[in-house]
Scaffold this motif. Sequence first.
Motif, PDB file in Angstrom:
ATOM      1  N   SER A  21      -6.406  16.156  27.721  1.00 19.33           N
ATOM      2  CA  SER A  21      -5.706  17.078  28.607  1.00 19.33           C
ATOM      3  C   SER A  21      -5.249  16.329  29.837  1.00 19.33           C
ATOM      4  O   SER A  21      -5.882  15.361  30.262  1.00 19.33           O
ATOM      5  CB  SER A  21      -6.626  18.232  29.032  1.00 19.33           C
ATOM      6  OG  SER A  21      -7.078  18.965  27.928  1.00 19.33           O
ATOM      7  N   MET A  34       6.918  15.298  30.098  1.00 20.47           N
ATOM      8  CA  MET A  34       5.576  14.729  30.154  1.00 20.47           C
ATOM      9  C   MET A  34       5.348  13.787  28.972  1.00 20.47           C
ATOM     10  O   MET A  34       5.697  14.098  27.835  1.00 20.47           O
ATOM     11  CB  MET A  34       4.533  15.837  30.119  1.00 20.47           C
ATOM     12  CG  MET A  34       4.620  16.802  31.300  1.00 20.47           C
ATOM     13  SD  MET A  34       4.363  16.007  32.884  1.00 20.47           S
ATOM     14  CE  MET A  34       2.685  15.403  32.696  1.00 20.47           C
ATOM     15  N   GLY A  55       9.571  22.017  26.539  1.00 22.68           N
ATOM     16  CA  GLY A  55       8.568  22.025  25.471  1.00 22.68           C
ATOM     17  C   GLY A  55       9.167  22.077  24.089  1.00 22.68           C
ATOM     18  O   GLY A  55       8.451  21.997  23.096  1.00 22.68           O
ATOM     19  N   THR A  58       9.998  17.095  21.137  1.00 24.05           N
ATOM     20  CA  THR A  58       8.913  16.130  21.174  1.00 24.05           C
ATOM     21  C   THR A  58       9.328  14.868  20.421  1.00 24.05           C
ATOM     22  O   THR A  58      10.199  14.912  19.551  1.00 24.05           O
ATOM     23  CB  THR A  58       7.622  16.672  20.541  1.00 24.05           C
ATOM     24  OG1 THR A  58       7.888  17.045  19.180  1.00 24.05           O
ATOM     25  CG2 THR A  58       7.104  17.891  21.292  1.00 24.05           C
ATOM     26  N   ILE A  70       1.612  16.490  20.647  1.00 22.69           N
ATOM     27  CA  ILE A  70       1.708  16.748  22.076  1.00 22.69           C
ATOM     28  C   ILE A  70       2.166  18.181  22.284  1.00 22.69           C
ATOM     29  O   ILE A  70       3.000  18.701  21.542  1.00 22.69           O
ATOM     30  CB  ILE A  70       2.667  15.748  22.762  1.00 22.69           C
ATOM     31  CG1 ILE A  70       2.612  15.886  24.278  1.00 22.69           C
ATOM     32  CG2 ILE A  70       4.097  15.893  22.238  1.00 22.69           C
ATOM     33  CD1 ILE A  70       3.374  14.783  25.021  1.00 22.69           C
ATOM     34  N   SER A  71       1.609  18.828  23.305  1.00 20.43           N
ATOM     35  CA  SER A  71       2.009  20.188  23.638  1.00 20.43           C
ATOM     36  C   SER A  71       1.826  20.390  25.134  1.00 20.43           C
ATOM     37  O   SER A  71       1.186  19.579  25.805  1.00 20.43           O
ATOM     38  CB  SER A  71       1.175  21.208  22.847  1.00 20.43           C
ATOM     39  OG  SER A  71      -0.207  21.095  23.168  1.00 20.43           O
ATOM     40  N   ARG A  72       2.400  21.457  25.631  1.00 22.60           N
ATOM     41  CA  ARG A  72       2.270  21.743  27.061  1.00 22.60           C
ATOM     42  C   ARG A  72       2.136  23.233  27.275  1.00 22.60           C
ATOM     43  O   ARG A  72       2.655  24.036  26.501  1.00 22.60           O
ATOM     44  CB  ARG A  72       3.456  21.190  27.842  1.00 22.60           C
ATOM     45  CG  ARG A  72       4.783  21.850  27.560  1.00 22.60           C
ATOM     46  CD  ARG A  72       5.937  21.080  28.235  1.00 22.60           C
ATOM     47  NE  ARG A  72       5.806  21.098  29.685  1.00 22.60           N
ATOM     48  CZ  ARG A  72       6.423  20.230  30.490  1.00 22.60           C
ATOM     49  NH1 ARG A  72       7.190  19.290  29.979  1.00 22.60           N
ATOM     50  NH2 ARG A  72       6.276  20.323  31.802  1.00 22.60           N
ATOM     51  N   ASN A  74       3.001  25.406  30.444  1.00 17.77           N
ATOM     52  CA  ASN A  74       3.565  25.380  31.797  1.00 17.77           C
ATOM     53  C   ASN A  74       2.862  26.368  32.729  1.00 17.77           C
ATOM     54  O   ASN A  74       2.858  26.171  33.945  1.00 17.77           O
ATOM     55  CB  ASN A  74       5.062  25.659  31.745  1.00 17.77           C
ATOM     56  CG  ASN A  74       5.847  24.461  31.228  1.00 17.77           C
ATOM     57  OD1 ASN A  74       5.322  23.351  31.117  1.00 17.77           O
ATOM     58  ND2 ASN A  74       7.111  24.679  30.894  1.00 17.77           N
ATOM     59  N   VAL A  79      -0.649  19.374  30.077  1.00 20.23           N
ATOM     60  CA  VAL A  79      -0.122  18.819  28.833  1.00 20.23           C
ATOM     61  C   VAL A  79      -1.298  18.300  28.015  1.00 20.23           C
ATOM     62  O   VAL A  79      -2.295  17.822  28.571  1.00 20.23           O
ATOM     63  CB  VAL A  79       0.919  17.707  29.103  1.00 20.23           C
ATOM     64  CG1 VAL A  79       0.302  16.533  29.859  1.00 20.23           C
ATOM     65  CG2 VAL A  79       1.571  17.245  27.815  1.00 20.23           C
ATOM     66  N   TYR A  80      -1.184  18.435  26.704  1.00 21.22           N
ATOM     67  CA  TYR A  80      -2.274  18.076  25.804  1.00 21.22           C
ATOM     68  C   TYR A  80      -1.818  17.015  24.800  1.00 21.22           C
ATOM     69  O   TYR A  80      -0.634  16.917  24.469  1.00 21.22           O
ATOM     70  CB  TYR A  80      -2.752  19.301  25.029  1.00 21.22           C
ATOM     71  CG  TYR A  80      -3.160  20.464  25.892  1.00 21.22           C
ATOM     72  CD1 TYR A  80      -2.271  21.499  26.154  1.00 21.22           C
ATOM     73  CD2 TYR A  80      -4.433  20.523  26.448  1.00 21.22           C
ATOM     74  CE1 TYR A  80      -2.626  22.562  26.956  1.00 21.22           C
ATOM     75  CE2 TYR A  80      -4.807  21.599  27.247  1.00 21.22           C
ATOM     76  CZ  TYR A  80      -3.898  22.605  27.493  1.00 21.22           C
ATOM     77  OH  TYR A  80      -4.285  23.663  28.287  1.00 21.22           O
ATOM     78  N   CYS A  96      -1.373   9.852  31.031  1.00 21.44           N
ATOM     79  CA  CYS A  96      -0.260  10.788  31.012  1.00 21.44           C
ATOM     80  C   CYS A  96       0.682  10.432  32.154  1.00 21.44           C
ATOM     81  O   CYS A  96       0.278   9.811  33.142  1.00 21.44           O
ATOM     82  CB  CYS A  96      -0.705  12.232  31.066  1.00 21.44           C
ATOM     83  SG  CYS A  96      -1.230  12.834  32.654  1.00 21.44           S
TER      84      CYS A  96
END
Length: 127
Positions: A21, A34, A55, A58, A70-72, A74, A79-80, A96
């Motif tokens: 994270s 990100m 988002g 990617t 990867i994900s986010r 907001n 961001v993960y 990150c």
Amino acid sequence: QVHLVESGGGLVQAGGSLRLSCAASGRTFSTYAMGWFRQAPGKEREFVAVISKSGGITSYADSVKGRFTISRDNAKNTVYLQMNSLKPEDTAAYYCAASALGNRDSYFIRTADFGSWGQGTQVTVSS
């Protein structure tokens, strides 16, 4: 600039999973693309994954494609990086980074395009 703090690193056996994270300060998180990068001892920092401001876009390094996601979020300014099927060669410090460049669907893979960086979190994968 945005302040970034990574967490979630650790020691895992090959084949295992970790989720990193990255929490960002400020109210403008959605204005940053990100990225995740990693650096192993004696090697240059390399691109891992990136997600656009929206988002919706990617991109992944070939070495992690199909294993990392990867994900986010907001709303949570976070961001993960979900890492599955980990391999010993994934061992590195993971960073990150945030980029204010481009539009909502832009993405970048060069370290020079990212203006803010976290302090890094160590991931060690044992064989």
